[in-house]
Motif scaffolding. Structure first.
Motif, mmCIF file in Angstrom:
data_model
loop_
_atom_site.group_PDB
_atom_site.id
_atom_site.type_symbol
_atom_site.label_atom_id
_atom_site.label_comp_id
_atom_site.label_asym_id
_atom_site.label_seq_id
_atom_site.Cartn_x
_atom_site.Cartn_y
_atom_site.Cartn_z
ATOM 1 N N UNK A 34 0.912 -1.159 0.015
ATOM 2 C CA UNK A 34 0.120 -0.160 0.089
ATOM 3 C C UNK A 34 0.844 1.179 -0.171
ATOM 4 N N UNK A 35 1.965 1.237 0.395
ATOM 5 C CA UNK A 35 2.836 2.282 0.579
ATOM 6 C C UNK A 35 3.043 2.916 -0.563
ATOM 7 N N UNK A 36 3.560 2.265 -1.505
ATOM 8 C CA UNK A 36 3.755 2.780 -3.076
ATOM 9 C C UNK A 36 2.654 3.334 -3.550
ATOM 10 N N UNK A 37 1.311 2.604 -3.485
ATOM 11 C CA UNK A 37 0.266 3.153 -4.063
ATOM 12 C C UNK A 37 -0.304 4.525 -3.394
ATOM 13 N N UNK A 39 1.832 6.798 -2.263
ATOM 14 C CA UNK A 39 2.683 7.744 -2.526
ATOM 15 C C UNK A 39 2.432 8.249 -4.012
ATOM 16 N N UNK A 40 1.988 7.359 -4.835
ATOM 17 C CA UNK A 40 1.354 7.490 -6.149
ATOM 18 C C UNK A 40 0.266 8.261 -6.085
ATOM 19 N N UNK A 41 -0.678 8.164 -5.310
ATOM 20 C CA UNK A 41 -1.828 8.860 -5.108
ATOM 21 C C UNK A 41 -1.567 10.261 -4.601
ATOM 22 N N UNK A 46 -0.800 16.179 -5.956
ATOM 23 C CA UNK A 46 -0.049 17.464 -5.939
ATOM 24 C C UNK A 46 0.226 18.120 -7.351
ATOM 25 N N UNK A 47 0.254 17.064 -8.255
ATOM 26 C CA UNK A 47 0.531 17.686 -9.588
ATOM 27 C C UNK A 47 -0.755 18.109 -9.973
ATOM 28 N N UNK A 48 -1.984 17.681 -9.753
ATOM 29 C CA UNK A 48 -3.162 18.220 -9.793
ATOM 30 C C UNK A 48 -3.418 19.594 -9.296
#
Length: 105
Positions: A34-37, A39-41, A46-48
Motif C-alpha cells: 500500500x505504501x507505493x500506492x 505515494x503515487x496517489x 500534488x500535480x493536480x
C-alpha cells in the motif's frame, strides 16, 4: 456481511478480537504494497493541485485584463482622453511595463 454488522452493533467481543488480531497479522504483508500506492496517489494529487493553481492564476490574469479594458472603454466613453487612465483601468501588462517588470506574453 453480518459479521461486520454484528461487530459494529456491539455484538460478540470474540469477533472483534479476531478481526483485530487478523488485521495485526495481515498488516505487515499489506503495508509494503500500500505504501507505493499511497505515494503515487499523493504525487498525482500534488500535480493536480499545482496545475489547478496555475490555471486559476491564468484565469485571474485574463479576467483582470478584461475588467481593466472594460473600465478603460467606459472611462473613454465618459469623456476622458486615452492618457488619463486610472491605475485600475490599466491592464496588468501596462502596469508591469510601467513598473519596469518584464512580462512573459
Amino acid at each position: 456481511m453480518a459479521l461486520f454488522e454484528d461487530m459494529f452493533k456491539g455484538g460478540n467481543i470474540v469477533t472483534g478480537l479476531a478481526v483485530g488480531i487478523g488485521a495485526a497479522v495481515v498488516a505487515p504483508a499489506v503495508i509494503p504494497v500500500l505504501r507505493p500506492l499511497a505515494k503515487a496517489v499523493i504525487k498525482a494529487s500534488l500535480v493536480a493541485y499545482d496545475q489547478g493553481r496555475v490555471a486559476l492564476a491564468e484565469l485571474n490574469e485574463r479576467t483582470s485584463d478584461i475588467v481593466a479594458e472594460a473600465r478603460a472603454e467606459l472611462s473613454e466613453a465618459n469623456g476622458r482622453s486615452e492618457g488619463e487612465t486610472t491605475p485600475e483601468s490599466r491592464t496588468s501588462t501596462q502596469r508591469a511595463t510601467e513598473a519596469g517588470t518584464p512580462t512573459s506574453a
